[in-house]
Design an enzyme around this catalytic site. Structure first.
Site, mmCIF file in Angstrom:
data_model
loop_
_atom_site.group_PDB
_atom_site.id
_atom_site.type_symbol
_atom_site.label_atom_id
_atom_site.label_comp_id
_atom_site.label_asym_id
_atom_site.label_seq_id
_atom_site.Cartn_x
_atom_site.Cartn_y
_atom_site.Cartn_z
ATOM 1 N N SER A 1 48.422 34.058 42.440
ATOM 2 C CA SER A 1 49.256 34.312 41.546
ATOM 3 C C SER A 1 48.687 33.474 40.181
ATOM 4 O O SER A 1 47.594 33.503 39.913
ATOM 5 C CB SER A 1 50.674 33.740 41.991
ATOM 6 N N TYR B 1 50.433 42.017 32.858
ATOM 7 C CA TYR B 1 49.596 40.977 33.824
ATOM 8 C C TYR B 1 50.665 39.892 34.334
ATOM 9 O O TYR B 1 50.614 39.784 35.563
ATOM 10 C CB TYR B 1 48.601 40.246 33.008
HETATM 11 P P1 NAI Z 1 36.934 37.511 36.940
HETATM 12 O O1 NAI Z 1 37.136 38.589 36.175
HETATM 13 O O2 NAI Z 1 35.923 36.369 36.820
HETATM 14 O O3 NAI Z 1 36.848 37.871 38.298
HETATM 15 C C1 NAI Z 1 37.520 38.788 39.008
HETATM 16 C C2 NAI Z 1 36.851 39.984 39.951
HETATM 17 O O4 NAI Z 1 37.682 40.692 40.588
HETATM 18 C C3 NAI Z 1 35.511 40.613 39.378
HETATM 19 O O5 NAI Z 1 34.519 40.148 40.220
HETATM 20 C C4 NAI Z 1 35.909 41.803 39.489
HETATM 21 O O6 NAI Z 1 34.874 42.691 39.653
HETATM 22 C C5 NAI Z 1 36.973 42.028 40.814
HETATM 23 N N1 NAI Z 1 37.648 43.185 40.720
HETATM 24 C C6 NAI Z 1 38.244 43.819 39.578
HETATM 25 N N2 NAI Z 1 38.685 44.789 40.030
HETATM 26 C C7 NAI Z 1 38.773 45.213 41.381
HETATM 27 C C8 NAI Z 1 39.155 45.952 42.280
HETATM 28 N N3 NAI Z 1 39.622 47.066 41.948
HETATM 29 N N4 NAI Z 1 38.557 45.987 43.729
HETATM 30 C C9 NAI Z 1 37.919 44.813 43.765
HETATM 31 N N5 NAI Z 1 37.495 43.767 43.326
HETATM 32 C C10 NAI Z 1 37.878 43.818 41.833
HETATM 33 O O7 NAI Z 1 38.358 36.681 37.045
HETATM 34 P P2 NAI Z 1 38.913 35.353 37.783
HETATM 35 O O8 NAI Z 1 39.514 34.482 36.562
HETATM 36 O O9 NAI Z 1 38.111 34.779 38.562
HETATM 37 O O10 NAI Z 1 40.417 35.917 38.431
HETATM 38 C C11 NAI Z 1 40.445 35.837 39.735
HETATM 39 C C12 NAI Z 1 41.867 35.971 40.053
HETATM 40 O O11 NAI Z 1 42.577 34.750 39.705
HETATM 41 C C13 NAI Z 1 42.573 37.126 39.456
HETATM 42 O O12 NAI Z 1 43.755 37.578 40.192
HETATM 43 C C14 NAI Z 1 43.305 36.516 38.334
HETATM 44 O O13 NAI Z 1 44.467 37.309 37.763
HETATM 45 C C15 NAI Z 1 43.690 35.231 38.742
HETATM 46 N N6 NAI Z 1 44.008 34.152 37.736
HETATM 47 C C16 NAI Z 1 42.987 33.970 36.613
HETATM 48 C C17 NAI Z 1 43.252 32.785 35.840
HETATM 49 C C18 NAI Z 1 42.288 32.781 34.583
HETATM 50 O O14 NAI Z 1 42.568 32.150 33.722
HETATM 51 N N7 NAI Z 1 41.006 33.091 34.776
HETATM 52 C C19 NAI Z 1 44.624 32.074 35.776
HETATM 53 C C20 NAI Z 1 45.373 32.501 36.702
HETATM 54 C C21 NAI Z 1 45.418 33.278 37.750
#
Ligand code: NAI
Length: 257
Positions: A136, A150
């Site tokens: 989350s 989002y």
């Molecule tokens: P990121 O962009 O580095 O990694 C996200 C990954 O999800 C990427 O490798 C991407 O290819 C993959 N992805 C996207 N669409 C997809 C799909 N349809 N099927 C399978 N894989 C898919 O982002 P990050 O920061 O590592 O985010 C990971 C999680 O953490 C997300 O759910 C994000 O919303 C959540 N989050 C991130 C924060 C941040 O500030 N970076 C803060 C709070 C939550």
């Protein structure tokens, strides 16, 4: 040959950021990791780094593909942990984001998590102490301007987590979520628009901080929601103690253009 006692975790969004850091963390601690992501090239590179870890290209919006991926990883065996981490973010004024992009956020961040949770359920049920950990976000505390869809998607993750935390107790499955504010990953660092709240709150957390929280959630009983980072813990506490109008005021202040 993998020892029968080796624990296993499936991680969506494993090719980058938080998913990647979590995959490294669990691998270093001797778990069998299953890496899932749409980005097959990055996934294959990570798998090589992790001594040939199991990986599979997957779009989490495809329910049948999710089921195939789980059975390819777990077969008839048990799955100890599912980390629903795949997600996307679009920042900008609400009307600057197309209807298609708004929908894509919900499809991946919410429907993708539903698909994977359903797909993994049979294998989770075969584990001794299974856990589902959902990504989350701090944006599930109060709707965040410039991140409206989002933020709404993470409210949905919060709701799903709370409901399944109670519903799947009868199956012995723990369901919890992790709620960090901004984390230094490509999602935030490579965004084409930076919402005012990003610079006001700052991006202080590293992906490894979240991986450590996921590790803790897998290892022991933790509350249903797991905030990360001092500032957000403080905002969350104030949200409990003060009238709800004060959180709106804080958000208005943090988001002013
Ligand atoms: P990121 O962009 O580095 O990694 C996200 C990954 O999800 C990427 O490798 C991407 O290819 C993959 N992805 C996207 N669409 C997809 C799909 N349809 N099927 C399978 N894989 C898919 O982002 P990050 O920061 O590592 O985010 C990971 C999680 O953490 C997300 O759910 C994000 O919303 C959540 N989050 C991130 C924060 C941040 O500030 N970076 C803060 C709070 C939550």
């Amino acid at each position: 040959m993998i020892p029968a006692t080796t624990k296993s975790i499936l991680i969506t969004g494993a090719a980058s950021g938080i998913g990647l850091a979590t995959a490294r963390h669990f691998h270093q601690h001797g778990w069998r990791v299953g890496l899932l992501d749409v980005n097959e090239t990055a996934l294959a590179g990570l798998a090589r780094d992790l001594d040939g870890a199991w990986f599979h290209p997957l779009d989490v919006t495809d329910a049948e593909a999710c089921a195939r991926a789980v059975s390819a990883f777990s077969g008839d065996g048990a799955l100890d942990a599912l980390f629903n981490c795949a997600g996307i973010l679009r920042m900008g004024r609400f009307e600057a984001i197309s209807a298609e992009q708004h929908k894509r956020i919900i499809d991946i961040n919410v429907t993708g998590l539903v698909n994977m949770s359903l797909a993994a359920l049979p294998a989770l049920r075969r584990a001794d102490a299974p856990v589902v950990i959902n990504m989350s976000s701090a944006s599930a505390l109060y709707g965040v301007p410039h991140l409206a869809s989002y933020s709404a998607s993470k409210f949905a993750v919060r709701g799903l987590t709370e409901a399944l935390n109670i519903e799947w107790k009868r199956l012995g499955i723990r369901v919890v979520d992790v709620m960090p504010p901004f984390v230094k990953t490509p999602m935030v660092e490579e965004a084409d628009y930076q919402a005012p709240v990003v610079s006001r709150l700052g991006v202080k957390l590293k992906a490894e901080d979240i991986a450590a929280k996921v590790w803790e959630a897998a290892a022991r009983e933790v509350p249903v929601h797991n905030p990360v980072g001092g500032v957000f813990k403080m905002i969350k506490l104030l949200d409990k103690l003060l009238p709800s109008a004060s959180t709106r005021l804080t958000m208005t202040f943090l988001s002013r253009e």
